[in-house]
Structure formats: structure tokens, C-alpha cells
Enzyme design. Structure first.
Site, PDB file in Angstrom:
ATOM      1  N   SER A  29       4.767   2.797   7.675  1.00  7.16           N
ATOM      2  CA  SER A  29       4.475   1.579   6.921  1.00  7.16           C
ATOM      3  C   SER A  29       5.633   1.189   6.023  1.00  7.16           C
ATOM      4  CB  SER A  29       3.224   1.770   6.062  1.00  7.16           C
ATOM      5  OG  SER A  29       2.075   1.538   6.804  1.00  7.16           O
ATOM      6  N   HIS A  88       0.810  -1.220   0.000  1.00  8.09           N
ATOM      7  CA  HIS A  88       0.000   0.000   0.000  1.00  8.09           C
ATOM      8  C   HIS A  88       0.843   1.269   0.000  1.00  8.09           C
ATOM      9  CE1 HIS A  88       0.445  -0.244   4.502  1.00  8.09           C
ATOM     10  NE2 HIS A  88       0.460   1.068   4.394  1.00  8.09           N
ATOM     11  N   ASP A  99       0.121  -7.602   1.416  1.00 13.52           N
ATOM     12  CA  ASP A  99       0.507  -6.199   1.570  1.00 13.52           C
ATOM     13  C   ASP A  99       2.020  -6.040   1.608  1.00 13.52           C
ATOM     14  OD1 ASP A  99       0.138  -3.468   1.738  1.00 13.52           O
ATOM     15  OD2 ASP A  99       0.090  -3.471   3.918  1.00 13.52           O
TER      16      ASP A  99
END
Length: 451
Positions: A301, A181, A213
Site C-alpha cells: 500500500s 491508511h 485514502d
């Protein structure tokens, strides 16, 4: 449809009807908001965040870090009107070792344990008696110095604005492991990697895997001194182990925070069906995650979760949040490095990743186990010519464990199967007709037609 960068305040309640679903697909809506920690404020609505146990601890405390005033509007331009002063002022988890004072001989001692009694016979008159509180306390300064050169900041252009996240250098060829993402929807030719020392390099996408992911990007003409991180073993982790998160939260590169492993094998579901960054996310992510109290914020992230020795144990990916708080609340999640390494190897080799497949539809269920009732994943249908059929699984079986690790829901079983490698054999503990039994299943490659 939610505009890019616009937070959502609620999620859809969970579906209560027992509609079946493939192990690789959801049948229920999320029950609590959860968001990915990247792109400086962009939140992904619709994730399941489990209720943390009452015994989950928090990391040791240290003086909080306050961003300099020159950075109050963000280190770089991101989604318009998203990076606000209130977001930058979100509390950052901090950590360290026990407080110390200096004795006359220069040794460190805890104020609460330093003795004021007379010195023992044979010691120097008036010298303070020293007792080391924890000689094995992590040296976070050394850990940070070791790890930060291997963690990079990632910036890119997406439809409607710019975005940012973090990544981890995994080899000397310039391959960087990050979250899907983080780079999903990147405008071609706009991905830029910034090393810890400030050098910037263009990068391209080597491969992505939306179902876990994870993604790998490749730095063009990487420098010879690019430092790969040391790999750890997420399977060896224990609840309470000290950890450090390293990344690029809110554009503040090379930020480190510390905490502990709060829980292991935590089933976390993220993603929804809304169009995001110009692409349609049709498949949710199921993660058999490491839960940590180390602070994770937007931009973290794809960054590193490391142990006290500086070895990579996870890729930070998401956090739990409340409707009124989009920042860190001490519940973060990371993809275990054992799974991340397996996916990264495939992405580097072919740009794609294969996934293990069971071949059943599932729902949340319960079964009588002796004098108690156990929650688990109830088998709805068993597809023909699948590993589940070959192993003898039956409709109505309630799976309560995989290789001895408890399974408490459909999502929990999906996450555990996805974490396995194709061709591996797992032992499923099922309750059938009120009795426990173990079923060995050799997992096959998930067919392209399996939804």
C-alpha cells in the site's frame, strides 16, 4: 471490536432498502471482503470488491521469487503474531517477456517460432532463421532499475504495535506520496523512511485525506540525490496495458511484480466504522480505481504502479480477497495518478484537500432505456443551492454515465465525482421518464457540513 492484526472472515451483506445517502457517504454495507495491502497482515474489513469480468487477463509468467529463509519471520517487527510463515509463502505474481533461446548468431528467438528449415538463399549455410515474436515487449529489468530508487519503505509505531507500508518520492524536497491508511494513527516522531539503498530518514506527516485514502509525508533533511518518480497519465491507460507494481510487501523492500491493467474505472469501496489503530474511521473511501493483475500484498500500500516506461500511473491501495485467502489473488486496485497528483498538491500546500460536490442523495437504481433496462445511480433528493439543483437534476433521475463513462451503481457515481476537481464541469447522462438526456454540472466545493 476486532483486535489489531486479527483478520475477519466475513462481511455484512449489502443493505437492500433504498435508504438515501449523500454522494459523499455510504448507505449500503459491503458485499465482499477487501483489504488494504499494508502493515503486514492488518486487514481492513468491510469493502466492496466487484466481481471481475470473465475476460480479465493475467500478466505474463516468469520464475517465482522465493523469500530467503532468513526473512521467513519478516523483515522487521510488525503486529505481534500476524506475520506468519503461511502469509510469507503467499504466491507472488511474477512477470516477464516471452521465453527465448539463443541462435548461432547470438540473437534471441522464441522456441515455438524458430525455423528448422533450410536457410534462405544468400544467408550463411546452417544459420538458424530468426523471427522476432514481439519487438515491443517491455524491458522490465530497465523499468525496475529506473523506478525502485523512487519507491521507499515506510515504518512507524501505532497503538499496539508497529506498522509498515510503501511510498513514492514525488519531488526533490522530500515529499512522499502514500496511502492515508499507511500513516493513520502513527505515534508522533516514529515515522521512518528507508530508501532503496538502505539509508533511513525520519519523516513527518505533511497532510492526509481520508476520503481518498491519500497522504503526503516529508523526509527531514532529504539527501540531494533523492530521486523523484516520473509522472504518467492514468487517463491514457487502456485495458491490457502492461504494468509493474513496486513496493515493500511483507517487509521485502524494493519488490517488483508485473501484470496488466485488468479494468479501468472500477468502483471500489473500502473502510468501516470500527476503531482502527486508536482512531475512529467514520468515512469510507470511494475509488474510481485501476484494477491490475500485478501482485499486491500487505506492505504494498502506498507504493507505485507504473507503466512499461517507468512512469507513475497509480498508487497501490487495496486488493480483493476471499474469506479463506488474505493474500494476493490477482485482483488489485490502485488510485489513478491524475487524482493522486491533484490531492498531493493540495496536501503539500495546506495539509488538506478540497473535494468536488454534487449535492444529492443516491441509491442503486434501474431505468428503461429503449427496449433494455440499465442499472445506474438513482437520485433520491436534490439539496437546495447545490450544483445538482443548478443543473436541473431531479429526484428519480437515473445517472448512467459521467462524461461518457458508464455508471452502474451509486458507488460508481460517488467514486467518479470524487475523482473530479472542484470547479470542473461534467456531463451526466441521465434517464428521465424513459428518455436519455445529458445534464452539464459544474461541481462546487463540498461543504464542511455535508456530513
Amino acid at each position: 471490536m476486532t483486535q489489531p492484526g486479527t483478520p475477519t472472515g466475513s462481511t455484512t451483506p449489502p443493505t437492500t432498502s433504498p435508504a438515501p445517502a449523500e454522494t459523499d457517504h455510504p448507505i449500503s454495507e459491503p458485499t465482499a471482503p477487501l483489504w488494504f495491502g499494508d502493515r503486514s497482515g492488518q486487514r481492513y474489513p468491510g469493502a466492496t470488491a466487484p466481481t471481475p469480468p470473465s475476460w480479465a487477463g493475467s500478466g505474463p509468467a516468469a520464475p517465482p521469487t522465493t523469500p530467503p529463509s532468513s526473512q521467513s519471520s519478516g523483515a522487521r517487527r510488525v503486529w505481534p503474531a500476524v506475520l506468519t510463515a503461511s502469509l510469507l509463502s503467499a504466491a507472488l505474481a511474477s512477470g516477464g517477456t516471452y521465453a527465448t533461446v539463443r541462435a548461432a548468431d547470438g540473437n534471441a528467438t522464441s522456441p515455438s517460432t524458430a525455423s528448422s528449415a533450410a536457410s534462405p538463399a544468400g544467408s550463411s549455410a546452417g544459420a538458424q532463421q530468426i523471427r522476432q515474436v514481439n519487438p515491443n515487449a517491455p524491458d522490465w529489468t530497465a523499468t525496475a532499475a529506473t523506478v525502485t530508487p523512487s519507491v521507499v519503505a515506510i515504518s512507524l509505531q501505532v497503538q499496539g504495535g508497529s506498522a509498515q507500508g510503501s511510498g513514492v518520492v514525488i519531488d526533490s524536497s522530500g515529499h512522499i506520496l502514500t496511502n492515508n491508511h499507511v500513516v493513520d494513527g502513527a505515534v508522533e516522531g516514529t515515522i521512518e523512511v528507508t530508501l532503496a539503498d538502505g539509508r533511513k530518514y525520519p519523516a513527518t506527516v505533511a497532510g492526509t485525506d481520508p476520503s481518498t485514502d491519500l497522504a503526503v509525508i516529508t523526509v527531514k533533511n532529504p539527501p540531494s540525490d533523492m530521486k523523484a518518480i516520473a509522472m504518467g497519465d492514468s487517463d491514457a491507460l487502456k485495458v491490457g496495458d502492461p504494468v509493474m507494481a513496486v513496493g515493500n510487501p511483507l517487509g521485502l523492500a524494493s519488490t517488483v511484480t508485473t501484470g496488466i491493467v485488468s479494468a479501468l474505472n472500477r468502483p471500489v469501496t473500502t473502510g468501516d466504522s470500527q476503531a482502527q489503530y486508536g482512531q475512529q474511521q467514520t468515512e469510507p473511501v470511494y475509488t474510481n480505481a485501476i484494477q491490475t493483475s500485478a501482485a499486491i500484498n500487505p506492505g504494498n500500500s502506498g507504493g507505485a504502479l507504473v507503466d512499461a516506461n517507468g512512469k507513475l500511473i497509480g498508487i497501490n491501495s487495496s486488493i480483493a480477497s476471499t474469506g479463506s485467502n488474505s493474500g494476493n489473488i490477482g485482483i488489485g486496485f490502485a488510485i489513478p495518478v491524475v487524482e493522486a497528483q491533484a490531492i498531493a498538491t493540495q496536501l503539500i500546500a495546506s495539509g488538506k484537500a478540497q473535494h468536488a460536490y454534487l449535492g444529492v442523495t443516491l441509491r442503486d437504481g434501474e431505468a428503461t432505456d429503449g427496449s433494455s433496462t440499465r442499472a445506474g445511480a438513482q437520485v433520491g433528493e436534490v439539496s437546495p443551492n447545490t450544483p445538482a439543483q443548478a443543473a436541473g437534476l431531479r429526484a428519480g433521475d437515473v445517472v448512467i454515465a459521467v462524461d461518457g463513462t458508464p455508471v452502474e451503481s451509486r458507488d460508481s457515481l460517488i467514486a467518479k465525482i470524487r475523482a473530479e476537481q472542484v470547479g470542473s464541469t461534467v456531463k451526466l447522462t441521465v434517464i428521465r421518464g424513459g428518455a436519455r438526456q445529458d445534464v452539464s454540472v459544474t461541481l462546487a466545493v463540498r461543504p464542511a457540513t455535508a456530513g
